[in-house]
Design an enzyme around this catalytic site. Sequence first.
Site, short mmCIF file in Angstrom:
data_model
loop_
_atom_site.label_atom_id
_atom_site.label_comp_id
_atom_site.label_asym_id
_atom_site.label_seq_id
_atom_site.Cartn_x
_atom_site.Cartn_y
_atom_site.Cartn_z
N ASP A 42 27.30 0.82 -2.98
CA ASP A 42 27.84 1.68 -4.24
C ASP A 42 28.70 2.70 -4.38
O ASP A 42 30.29 2.81 -5.21
CB ASP A 42 26.85 2.44 -4.71
CG ASP A 42 26.64 3.20 -6.55
OD1 ASP A 42 27.16 2.57 -7.49
OD2 ASP A 42 26.32 4.20 -6.51
N HIS A 90 1.01 -1.71 -0.05
CA HIS A 90 0.35 -0.05 -0.15
C HIS A 90 0.44 0.63 0.20
O HIS A 90 1.51 1.12 1.00
CB HIS A 90 -0.52 -0.19 1.44
CG HIS A 90 -1.79 -0.75 1.42
ND1 HIS A 90 -1.47 -2.19 1.89
CD2 HIS A 90 -3.27 -1.31 1.09
CE1 HIS A 90 -2.98 -3.09 1.93
NE2 HIS A 90 -3.96 -1.98 1.18
#
Length: 163
Positions: free
Chosen positions: A129, A78
């Site tokens: 990263d 949701h």
Amino acid sequence: MQSQLNHFDEQGNVVMVDVSAKNATLRTATAQGRITVSADVLRAIVQGTAAKGDVLGVARVAGIMAAKRTWELIPLCHPLALSHLSVDFTILEQESAVLAQCTAQLWGQTGVEMEALTGVTTALLTIYDMCKAMDRGMELSDIHLVYKDGGKSGQYRREEEQT
């Protein structure tokens, strides 16, 4: 623990769970995980000398941004109006690791476990990263729900494993 799969209707079709009849309660969830890095990477993170900049600052923002967009990433989640999100880090020098923890909170009809898990995972991926040029052997591990409260199922607190 609920044994019925609630993402399927009577005909077996995949559906988003209808939470419209559920009572709104304060919902909180905390998830954590770790990334194990080389000593050089840990030093760069702590000293702020990584080539890409403030690793933990960027990872914090990335985790918060990702948690807010969990509904776009995980099918059938949701969209939630989160009232609080935090991402915090603990340096584990002895283990050459960074422990990340994400807490999500709202007043609503469905839980925020997926948001906390998405936030912590994205924070760890961002550390990877930003530091991969120094060490591609970093390892993400132990990503799990630590705590949740609110809703019909009440409170859950993970018991720490015995080593």
